[in-house]
Design a protein around this motif. Structure first.
Motif, PDB file in Angstrom:
ATOM      1  N   GLY A   1     -36.814  46.942  12.937  1.00 42.38           N
ATOM      2  CA  GLY A   1     -36.429  48.439  12.288  1.00 42.38           C
ATOM      3  C   GLY A   1     -35.770  49.023  13.180  1.00 42.38           C
ATOM      4  O   GLY A   1     -35.722  50.261  13.236  1.00 42.38           O
ATOM      5  N   VAL A   2     -34.477  48.396  13.999  1.00 41.46           N
ATOM      6  CA  VAL A   2     -33.730  49.246  14.916  1.00 41.46           C
ATOM      7  C   VAL A   2     -32.933  50.110  14.065  1.00 41.46           C
ATOM      8  O   VAL A   2     -32.141  49.744  13.162  1.00 41.46           O
ATOM      9  N   GLU A   3     -33.006  51.494  14.603  1.00 40.14           N
ATOM     10  CA  GLU A   3     -31.897  52.389  13.815  1.00 40.14           C
ATOM     11  C   GLU A   3     -31.180  52.957  14.886  1.00 40.14           C
ATOM     12  O   GLU A   3     -31.776  53.637  15.980  1.00 40.14           O
ATOM     13  N   VAL A   4     -29.805  53.212  14.866  1.00 35.57           N
ATOM     14  CA  VAL A   4     -28.969  53.671  15.941  1.00 35.57           C
ATOM     15  C   VAL A   4     -28.386  55.025  15.619  1.00 35.57           C
ATOM     16  O   VAL A   4     -28.010  55.114  14.300  1.00 35.57           O
ATOM     17  N   GLY A   5     -28.893  55.870  16.060  1.00 35.95           N
ATOM     18  CA  GLY A   5     -28.031  57.326  16.070  1.00 35.95           C
ATOM     19  C   GLY A   5     -27.292  57.636  16.927  1.00 35.95           C
ATOM     20  O   GLY A   5     -26.837  56.556  17.619  1.00 35.95           O
ATOM     21  N   ASP A   6     -26.643  58.757  16.934  1.00 33.96           N
ATOM     22  CA  ASP A   6     -25.473  59.098  18.026  1.00 33.96           C
ATOM     23  C   ASP A   6     -26.430  59.634  19.175  1.00 33.96           C
ATOM     24  O   ASP A   6     -26.854  60.897  19.392  1.00 33.96           O
ATOM     25  N   GLY A   7     -26.641  58.676  20.068  1.00 36.64           N
ATOM     26  CA  GLY A   7     -27.140  59.088  21.463  1.00 36.64           C
ATOM     27  C   GLY A   7     -28.635  58.585  21.298  1.00 36.64           C
ATOM     28  O   GLY A   7     -29.374  58.859  22.546  1.00 36.64           O
TER      29      GLY A   7
ATOM     30  N   GLN B   1     -21.761  51.674  15.778  1.00 35.39           N
ATOM     31  CA  GLN B   1     -23.035  51.858  15.468  1.00 35.39           C
ATOM     32  C   GLN B   1     -23.126  53.662  15.460  1.00 35.39           C
ATOM     33  O   GLN B   1     -23.622  54.189  14.534  1.00 35.39           O
ATOM     34  N   ARG B   2     -22.652  53.892  16.718  1.00 35.05           N
ATOM     35  CA  ARG B   2     -22.856  55.487  16.908  1.00 35.05           C
ATOM     36  C   ARG B   2     -22.098  56.364  16.302  1.00 35.05           C
ATOM     37  O   ARG B   2     -22.515  57.339  15.616  1.00 35.05           O
ATOM     38  N   LYS B   3     -20.931  55.728  16.094  1.00 33.11           N
ATOM     39  CA  LYS B   3     -19.931  56.203  15.263  1.00 33.11           C
ATOM     40  C   LYS B   3     -20.237  56.547  13.928  1.00 33.11           C
ATOM     41  O   LYS B   3     -20.018  57.674  13.085  1.00 33.11           O
ATOM     42  N   ALA B   4     -20.707  55.312  13.255  1.00 35.50           N
ATOM     43  CA  ALA B   4     -21.363  55.523  11.908  1.00 35.50           C
ATOM     44  C   ALA B   4     -22.306  56.537  11.737  1.00 35.50           C
ATOM     45  O   ALA B   4     -22.382  57.134  10.592  1.00 35.50           O
ATOM     46  N   ALA B   5     -23.219  56.531  12.710  1.00 35.24           N
ATOM     47  CA  ALA B   5     -24.237  57.507  12.746  1.00 35.24           C
ATOM     48  C   ALA B   5     -23.770  58.932  12.653  1.00 35.24           C
ATOM     49  O   ALA B   5     -24.229  59.643  11.936  1.00 35.24           O
TER      50      ALA B   5
END
Length: 558
Positions: free
Chosen positions: A30-36, A95-99
């Protein structure tokens, strides 16, 4: 994100947690990448929620709700998530940009909604999320200034009934209850932030009583509620800093809280944390009440602790001594504590007198705190009072008659150059005791251990022959005399091996194998290798059904 690397993870976690984290890579989901930030679930003993902050104010950091992580440590689960993210490092910027894009889109959409549409959305969430509903209910009651409603909601949040079966919250439900109790603490803290610190003080004290009663019926093995109690104490302190309550009233409450056994230390409050709030007037009342309580119950643990804490904070060593002296332990433990306090205050002569008094007052020197004996002998040695150190060690040995006491007497007597005379008396005492107490299942004569420790092998062997010894002592004797008296050692090994052949279990097999190796060595020294071959052949034939034993013998070439 420059600080995000394997070396950074290792530095934060330490070598042991880092290596253990490698073994949890397959447990990350369940890995979820946010901005930072990156979140995931890691399956260990339980399923843990893990969050890595990649470039926060302090650099790389993380939180995990496992017990080790809750103590503020960078745990193996965080390492596992970090290594998982590093394995896909090339895709991380994308992934961070998408977040960020998703967050901006969501914010733009919400900003464009009308008030009615937002209300519909919030009501939908309230209907689905019970915790959100409770938080908003508390905020609404606080905004209205409705203290009764806030109090009622906090009582509901601290009620264990929804989580309890037969009046008890089991381990599986303790985390959920602690989360709910934490919401109550947050709501009280919000009152302080909104300018209602007086109300926050009142509700915090009520919540302390409710939580203290609840914790008795919750399996808090992981310490979730303990953390809530700590947060509640911090909330009370912050409210007092903001409200500045009456110093005398606060002092009375702090003393009452410290001495009340209802809370039982659940919300561990140190009255001295309130020193700046109390001011000189409040501290005067605090000290007065503490002294009165202590004089009324000089043996009470809470009373002694409070008095000791206040006396140490005030630098009054004699007040600290008075607390200890009011309830002197017959073991001398409190005498030693007083001596340490006087040492800290640079009063070594007084410290020594208290240590000496501890020995003199002891009803039973066998039960005296050995740390006190060590302290006194160290002080005598430093002062070149070697004969006094020997006298204390001699008296202590006569009372306890253990190998350690014998070794300590020997060290002191050697330093004073009088060991030969002391040794004769000590061994005579041990011999008399050994003649009165034959070896038993719990140990053989200390005399044998003392002679072995002195490397007096012939005397130890003779004493064991005359008086007796336990099996471990005989084994030690055989091992030590084997190079010079292999025939005597061989008899011991055979006697010890015989009963083991009638038992089973891997531990037994290891003992038997060790004895067989010693038996073989004895035969080699005696030049009777053929006898050993005959003995071993017969033993293997009789034990052949014990496959683990046979395997062990093969491994050792037997």
């Amino acid at each position: 994100m420059e600080g995000f690397s394997e070396s950074a993870l290792r530095a934060l976690a330490g070598p042991r947690s880092f290596e253990r984290g490698r073994g949890y890579l397959d447990a990350v989901s369940g890995v979820e990448v946010g901005d930072g930030w990156v979140t995931a679930r890691v399956h260990g003993t339980e399923r843990y929620e893990v969050e890595l902050v990649l470039d926060g104010p302090g650099g790389l950091s993380g939180d995990c709700d496992c017990p080790y992580g809750m103590e503020g440590n960078f745990c193996k689960h965080l390492v596992a998530l970090g290594l998982t993210v590093l394995a896909q490092r090339e895709s991380l910027p994308r992934q961070r940009k998408a977040a960020r894009d998703r967050a901006q889109d969501l914010d733009g959409w919400l900003s464009g909604l009308s008030k009615d549409a937002l209300l519909i959305l919030v009501r939908e969430q309230i209907a689905e999320d019970r915790q959100l509903r409770r938080r908003l209910e508390l905020r609404a009651a606080s905004a209205r200034g409705d203290l009764a409603a806030v109090r009622a909601r906090i009582r509901d949040l601290l009620d264990i009934s929804p989580f309890a079966q037969y009046g008890y919250v089991a381990y599986a439900d303790a985390r959920a209850y602690a989360d709910q109790a934490g919401q109550a603490v947050s709501a009280i803290g919000a009152l302080t932030g909104s300018g209602r610190a007086d109300d926050a003080i009142t509700l915090t004290r009520e919540a302390m009583k409710l939580l203290a009663a609840a914790v008795e019926n919750v399996d808090d093995s992981d310490g979730w509620l303990g953390q809530v109690g700590t947060d509640l104490a911090d909330t009370h302190l912050e409210a007092c800093r903001a409200a500045r309550p009456d110093p005398e009233e606060l002092a009375r409450w702090l003393v009452g809280h410290a001495l009340c056994d209802v809370d039982d230390g659940f919300t561990d409050i140190d009255p001295l944390d309130y020193e700046e709030i109390l001011g000189e007037d409040g501290l005067t009342v605090l000290r007065k009440l503490a002294v009165e309580a202590w004089r009324g119950n000089r043996r009470g643990w809470a009373e002694k602790y409070l008095m000791e804490r206040l006396a140490k904070a005030g630098g009054d060593v004699y007040a600290v001594i008075a607390v200890y002296a009011a309830d002197l332990s017959p073991s001398g433990h409190t005498h030693l504590a007083i001596a340490h306090e006087l040492d800290t205050a640079r009063r070594p002569d007084e410290a020594l007198r208290w240590a000496e008094r501890g020995i003199q007052d002891a009803r039973d020197l066998a039960a005296v705190d050995t740390a006190l004996v060590d302290y006194l002998c160290d002080r005598y040695t430093q002062a070149d009072r070697l004969s006094d150190a020997v006298a204390v060690r001699r008296d202590h040995f006569r009372a306890r008659r253990t190998l350690l006491a014998y070794q300590q007497l020997r060290a002191a007597a050697r330093a004073a150059d009088c060991w030969q005379a002391e040794r004769e008396g000590a061994l005579a005492l041990l011999r008399a005791e050994a003649e009165q107490r034959p070896p038993s299942w719990y140990g053989g004569p200390v005399l044998i251990d003392a002679l072995l420790d002195d490397k007096a092998l012939d005397a130890a062997w003779q004493a064991a022959t005359d008086i007796g010894a336990d099996d471990q002592q005989w084994l030690t004797l055989a091992d030590q005399v084997r190079p010079i008296r292999p025939a005597d050692a061989l008899g011991v090994y055979h006697r010890l091996a015989e009963p083991l052949t009638k038992e089973t279990g891997n531990a037994i097999y290891e003992q038997l194998t060790s004895l067989l190796l010693s038996i073989r060595d004895c035969h080699r020294r005696l030049g009777t290798g053929e006898e050993f071959t005959t003995y071993l052949t017969a033993l293997r034939a009789g034990q052949k059904r014990k496959r683990n034993l046979m395997r062990l013998l093969d491994q050792h070439g037997l």
